[in-house]
Design an enzyme around this catalytic site. Structure first.
Site, PDB file in Angstrom:
ATOM      1  N   LYS A  42      35.365  53.452  59.632  1.00 59.46           N
ATOM      2  CA  LYS A  42      35.435  54.661  60.932  1.00 59.46           C
ATOM      3  C   LYS A  42      36.636  55.616  60.830  1.00 59.46           C
ATOM      4  CE  LYS A  42      32.691  51.572  64.272  1.00 59.46           C
ATOM      5  NZ  LYS A  42      32.754  50.303  65.052  1.00 59.46           N
ATOM      6  N   GLN A  62      36.848  47.819  69.015  1.00 60.85           N
ATOM      7  CA  GLN A  62      35.943  47.140  68.140  1.00 60.85           C
ATOM      8  C   GLN A  62      35.577  45.809  68.725  1.00 60.85           C
ATOM      9  OE1 GLN A  62      34.718  48.593  65.105  1.00 60.85           O
ATOM     10  NE2 GLN A  62      33.288  46.703  65.355  1.00 60.85           N
ATOM     11  N   ASP A  91      32.324  54.960  72.764  1.00 59.50           N
ATOM     12  CA  ASP A  91      31.345  54.179  72.536  1.00 59.50           C
ATOM     13  C   ASP A  91      30.223  54.092  73.697  1.00 59.50           C
ATOM     14  OD1 ASP A  91      30.981  52.654  70.159  1.00 59.50           O
ATOM     15  OD2 ASP A  91      32.193  51.170  70.703  1.00 59.50           O
TER      16      ASP A  91
END
Ligand code: NDP
Length: 298
Positions: free
Chosen positions: A55, A99, A122
C-alpha cells in the site's frame, strides 16, 4: 488473458492508478500539498506487513505522501486510539487505514470507530456505513467499490439488473449490496443460512461471491450470460510436487467460464482493484477535506 469473457482486473486497476496519479498535480497546484495516506500496523503479522508495504509503495507511485506507523504487538487500546487521534488531527493526512486484523487483545471495532469518518478510506467506521446506507457521499470500502467499477465497466447501467451477493460481511457483502442497490439493481443478499442458494443464484444477471469457500459456486448455478465477480481468495492444499497450493476464488472457474458472459479470475480480477480504490478514496477524501469538488471520473 485475451479471452473477452475474462475481466482483466489487473489492467483495469493499472489504468485507474494511472488516472489517479495524473490527478494529483492539479490537487497539489490548488492546495500546495499532495494527498497523504497513513497506514497503521499493530504487531508483526507477516501477511499484514506485506499488505502495508505494498500500500505504501502504491501510494508513493501515485505521487501521494505515505505515512507508515508501526506499533508493537503489545500496544494497548489506548495507545492505538491515541495514534489514530493524532492522525485525525494531522492536516497532511487525508486517509487513515488501520491494518486488520489487530492482535487479539485489542477491540477492532472500537478502534476503527475513532477514525475521522472523512479520513476513513477503508469505509469501515459506523458513520461511513451509515452514509452508504443512506446514499449520501462518504467513504466506501475499497473491495466492493472495485467490484462495482468492474461491473459498470462491463455492463454500463446496472439499473434493473438482478444481482445476488453471496456473503454479508461488513468488509465486502453488505457494502457491495448497498452499492448495487444505489446503482438501481434488484439485490438479493445470500449467506450461510440461505436456503436453495443455487436456485437463487440461477436467476441472477450479476453474481458477486464473497464467501471464503474455495470454488463453491458451480457452473450449473449460473444463468447463461450472467456476469460473475469472484471476491474470494482461498489457498488450496498443495498438490503432489507443489510447494504451495494454488490460489482459487469462491467460484469454480472452469465450470462457470463457459456460461458467464464475463468473469473475474483469481488472481488478477478483484484483488488488484482493492489498492487502486484505496488510492481513489484517498484522492477523493483529500479533495473533500480541501473544500474542492470531487475529482472527475472516479
Ligand atoms: P467473511 O468470512 O467475513 O464473510 C463470509 C460470508 O460468507 C459470511 O457472510 C457468511 O455467512 C457467508 N457464507 C459462509 N459460508 C457460506 C455458505 N456455505 N453459503 C453462503 N454463504 C456463506 O469473509 P469476507 O467477506 O471478509 O471475505 C470473503 C472472501 O473474500 C474471502 O475469501 C476473503 O479472503 C476474500 N477477500 C478478498 C479481498 C480482495 O481484495 N480480493 C478483500 C476482502 C476479502 P454468515 O454471515 O451467515 O456467516
Amino acid at each position: 488473458m485475451s479471452d473477452a469473457h475474462v475481466i482483466d482486473g489487473k489492467a483495469f486497476a493499472a489504468g485507474l492508478r494511472e488516472r489517479i496519479a495524473d490527478a494529483v498535480p492539479a490537487f497539489a497546484a490548488a492546495t500546495g500539498r499532495v494527498p497523504g495516506l497513513a497506514v497503521v500496523l499493530v504487531g508483526d503479522d507477516p501477511a499484514s506487513a506485506v499488505y502495508v508495504g505494498s500500500k505504501g509503495k502504491a501510494t508513493v507511485a501515485a505521487g501521494m505522501a505515505s505515512f507508515e506507523h508501526r506499533l508493537p504487538v503489545t500496544a494497548t487500546q489506548a495507545e492505538v486510539e491515541s495514534l489514530l487521534a493524532t492522525l485525525n488531527a494531522d492536516e497532511a493526512v487525508d486517509g487513515i487505514l488501520l491494518q486488520l486484523p489487530l492482535p487479539g487483545h485489542l477491540d477492532e471495532q472500537a478502534a476503527v470507530a475513532t477514525i475521522d469518518p472523512d479520513k476513513d478510506v477503508d469505509g469501515l467506521t459506523p458513520v461511513s456505513a451509515g452514509r452508504l446506507a443512506l446514499g449520501i457521499p462518504g467513504m466506501v470500502p475499497c473491495t466492493p467499490y472495485g467490484c462495482l467499477l468492474l461491473l459498470e465497466d462491463r455492463l454500463g447501467d446496472l439499473s434493473g439488473k438482478d444481482a445476488v451477493v453471496i456473503g454479508r460481511s461488513i468488509l465486502v457483502g453488505k457494502p457491495m449490496a448497498a452499492l448495487l442497490l444505489g446503482a438501481n439493481a434488484t439485490v438479493t443478499m445470500a449467506h450461510s443460512r440461505t436456503k436453495n442458494l443455487a436456485e437463487i443464484v440461477r436467476r441472477a444477471d450479476i453474481v458477486v461471491a464473497a464467501v471464503g469457500r474455495a470454488e463453491m459456486v458451480k457452473g450449473d448455478w449460473i444463468k447463461p450470460g450472467a456476469v460473475v465477480v469472484d471476491v474470494g481468495i482461498n489457498r488450496l492444499a498443495p498438490a503432489a510436487g507443489e510447494a504451495k497450493g494454488r490460489l482459487v476464488g469462491d467460484v469454480d472457474y472452469a465450470s462457470v467460464l463457459p456460461l458467464a458472459s464475463a468473469i473475474t479470475p483469481v488472481p488478477g480480477g478483484v484483488g488488484p482493484m482493492t489498492i487502486a480504490c484505496l488510492l481513489r478514496n484517498t484522492l477523493v477524501a483529500a479533495h473533500r477535506r480541501a473544500g474542492l469538488a470531487d475529482p472527475e471520473g472516479f
